[in-house]
Motif scaffolding. Structure first.
Motif, PDB file in Angstrom:
ATOM      1  N   GLY A 125       0.862  -0.957   0.532  1.00  0.00           N
ATOM      2  CA  GLY A 125       0.323  -0.161   0.217  1.00  0.00           C
ATOM      3  C   GLY A 125       0.627   1.331  -0.237  1.00  0.00           C
ATOM      4  N   LEU A 126       0.376   2.292   0.413  1.00  0.00           N
ATOM      5  CA  LEU A 126       1.278   3.771   0.402  1.00  0.00           C
ATOM      6  C   LEU A 126       1.774   3.791   1.013  1.00  0.00           C
ATOM      7  CD1 LEU A 126       0.896   5.757  -1.509  1.00  0.00           C
ATOM      8  CD2 LEU A 126      -1.165   6.722  -0.345  1.00  0.00           C
ATOM      9  N   MET A 127       3.155   4.651   1.338  1.00  0.00           N
ATOM     10  CA  MET A 127       4.136   4.367   2.338  1.00  0.00           C
ATOM     11  C   MET A 127       4.706   5.818   2.584  1.00  0.00           C
ATOM     12  SD  MET A 127       3.932   1.356   3.808  1.00  0.00           S
ATOM     13  CE  MET A 127       2.736   0.117   3.499  1.00  0.00           C
ATOM     14  N   GLY A 128       4.662   6.115   3.613  1.00  0.00           N
ATOM     15  CA  GLY A 128       5.564   7.554   3.429  1.00  0.00           C
ATOM     16  C   GLY A 128       7.303   6.828   4.295  1.00  0.00           C
ATOM     17  N   VAL A 129       8.139   7.113   3.005  1.00  0.00           N
ATOM     18  CA  VAL A 129       9.841   6.184   3.464  1.00  0.00           C
ATOM     19  C   VAL A 129      10.858   7.915   3.818  1.00  0.00           C
ATOM     20  CG1 VAL A 129      11.223   5.279   2.293  1.00  0.00           C
ATOM     21  CG2 VAL A 129       8.780   4.460   1.908  1.00  0.00           C
ATOM     22  N   ALA A 130      11.556   7.493   4.380  1.00  0.00           N
ATOM     23  CA  ALA A 130      12.337   8.292   4.961  1.00  0.00           C
ATOM     24  C   ALA A 130      13.404   7.898   4.783  1.00  0.00           C
ATOM     25  CB  ALA A 130      11.912   8.707   6.178  1.00  0.00           C
ATOM     26  N   LEU A 131      14.670   8.212   4.320  1.00  0.00           N
ATOM     27  CA  LEU A 131      15.996   7.761   4.707  1.00  0.00           C
ATOM     28  C   LEU A 131      17.369   8.237   4.844  1.00  0.00           C
ATOM     29  CD1 LEU A 131      17.688   6.109   3.016  1.00  0.00           C
ATOM     30  CD2 LEU A 131      18.540   7.337   1.002  1.00  0.00           C
ATOM     31  N   HIS A 132      17.594   8.007   6.040  1.00  0.00           N
ATOM     32  CA  HIS A 132      18.469   8.129   7.207  1.00  0.00           C
ATOM     33  C   HIS A 132      19.393   8.354   6.793  1.00  0.00           C
ATOM     34  CE1 HIS A 132      19.609   9.346  10.594  1.00  0.00           C
ATOM     35  NE2 HIS A 132      20.532   7.913  11.322  1.00  0.00           N
ATOM     36  N   ARG A 133      20.663   9.234   7.061  1.00  0.00           N
ATOM     37  CA  ARG A 133      21.924   8.778   6.497  1.00  0.00           C
ATOM     38  C   ARG A 133      23.042   8.976   7.628  1.00  0.00           C
ATOM     39  NH1 ARG A 133      22.935   7.999   0.881  1.00  0.00           N
ATOM     40  NH2 ARG A 133      21.377   8.744  -0.285  1.00  0.00           N
ATOM     41  N   GLY A 134      23.531   8.227   8.210  1.00  0.00           N
ATOM     42  CA  GLY A 134      23.904   8.282   9.644  1.00  0.00           C
ATOM     43  C   GLY A 134      23.837   7.261  10.897  1.00  0.00           C
ATOM     44  N   PRO A 135      24.120   7.193  12.057  1.00  0.00           N
ATOM     45  CA  PRO A 135      24.130   6.062  12.733  1.00  0.00           C
ATOM     46  C   PRO A 135      22.898   6.200  13.133  1.00  0.00           C
ATOM     47  CG  PRO A 135      25.315   8.318  13.224  1.00  0.00           C
ATOM     48  CD  PRO A 135      25.186   8.615  12.104  1.00  0.00           C
ATOM     49  N   TYR A 136      22.657   4.801  13.956  1.00  0.00           N
ATOM     50  CA  TYR A 136      21.127   4.024  14.299  1.00  0.00           C
ATOM     51  C   TYR A 136      20.273   5.216  15.528  1.00  0.00           C
ATOM     52  CZ  TYR A 136      22.380  -0.109  11.249  1.00  0.00           C
ATOM     53  OH  TYR A 136      22.454  -0.801  10.572  1.00  0.00           O
ATOM     54  N   ASN A 137      21.475   5.822  16.129  1.00  0.00           N
ATOM     55  CA  ASN A 137      20.960   6.077  16.839  1.00  0.00           C
ATOM     56  C   ASN A 137      20.470   7.311  16.679  1.00  0.00           C
ATOM     57  OD1 ASN A 137      23.145   8.289  16.788  1.00  0.00           O
ATOM     58  ND2 ASN A 137      24.029   7.541  18.863  1.00  0.00           N
ATOM     59  N   GLY A 138      20.385   7.836  15.722  1.00  0.00           N
ATOM     60  CA  GLY A 138      19.519   8.916  15.354  1.00  0.00           C
ATOM     61  C   GLY A 138      18.482   8.485  14.284  1.00  0.00           C
ATOM     62  N   LEU A 139      18.080   7.441  14.034  1.00  0.00           N
ATOM     63  CA  LEU A 139      16.962   6.795  13.526  1.00  0.00           C
ATOM     64  C   LEU A 139      15.394   7.465  14.836  1.00  0.00           C
ATOM     65  CD1 LEU A 139      17.647   3.730  12.991  1.00  0.00           C
ATOM     66  CD2 LEU A 139      17.006   5.115  11.471  1.00  0.00           C
TER      67      LEU A 139
END
Length: 164
Positions: free
Chosen positions: A103-117
């Protein structure tokens, strides 16, 4: 410090997975440790049943916060493998077959360490609302890079949030 996440709306097809399901106290919800414990088990089971991975390992969050973490840890596969029971029919922590929703999804591409998620979720939720939609249930993170092979400052993680 990581770059701001890149965001888009994306329509996805349902994706079969092999994963484990855990409902644990938040005090035990160390994703790095859980991935270290359960991803090798999932990979072993994939080999045992001859399944082919079809994407990056993921962590899906049915509930995160408060007293309980309700999560799936696994890998998308090309097709549901024979020889594995549905996730709903196996013991907690045992690999089973499940599915990431389509279905429809909002997708964000995070670049950097996991603690920024954790900071990505409110931004993505706000962005989904700014597009005229409502964030739905069960977002997940797809870990595009191997943290053993890529500098943590350049890790790429997609945060995928179903739109209600």
């Amino acid at each position: 410090m990581s770059d701001p996440p890149e965001m888009e709306l994306r329509r996805l097809a349902p994706q079969p997975t092999v994963c484990v399901h855990l409902v644990i106290p938040m005090s035990e919800a160390d994703m790095g440790a859980l991935f270290g414990r359960y991803l090798p088990l999932v990979a072993s089971r994939l080999r045992d049943v001859g399944a082919t991975a079809a994407g990056a390992p993921f962590g899906r969050f049915h509930q995160w916060g408060g007293d309980v973490a309700d999560i799936e840890i696994g890998v998308p596969v090309t097709a549901p493998p024979a020889g594995l029971r549905p996730l709903s029919a196996v013991e907690p922590g045992e690999p089973g077959v499940s599915e990431l929703p389509g279905g429809l999804m909002g997708v964000a591409l995070h670049r950097g360490p996991y603690n920024g998620l954790p900071a990505v979720y409110p931004k993505l939720g706000e962005w989904i609302r700014s597009q005229g939609h409502t964030p739905g249930e069960g977002p997940w993170e797809a870990y595009l890079d191997d943290p053993q092979a890529v500098a943590h400052a350049t890790l790429r993680t997609e945060v995928v949030w179903p739109v209600a």
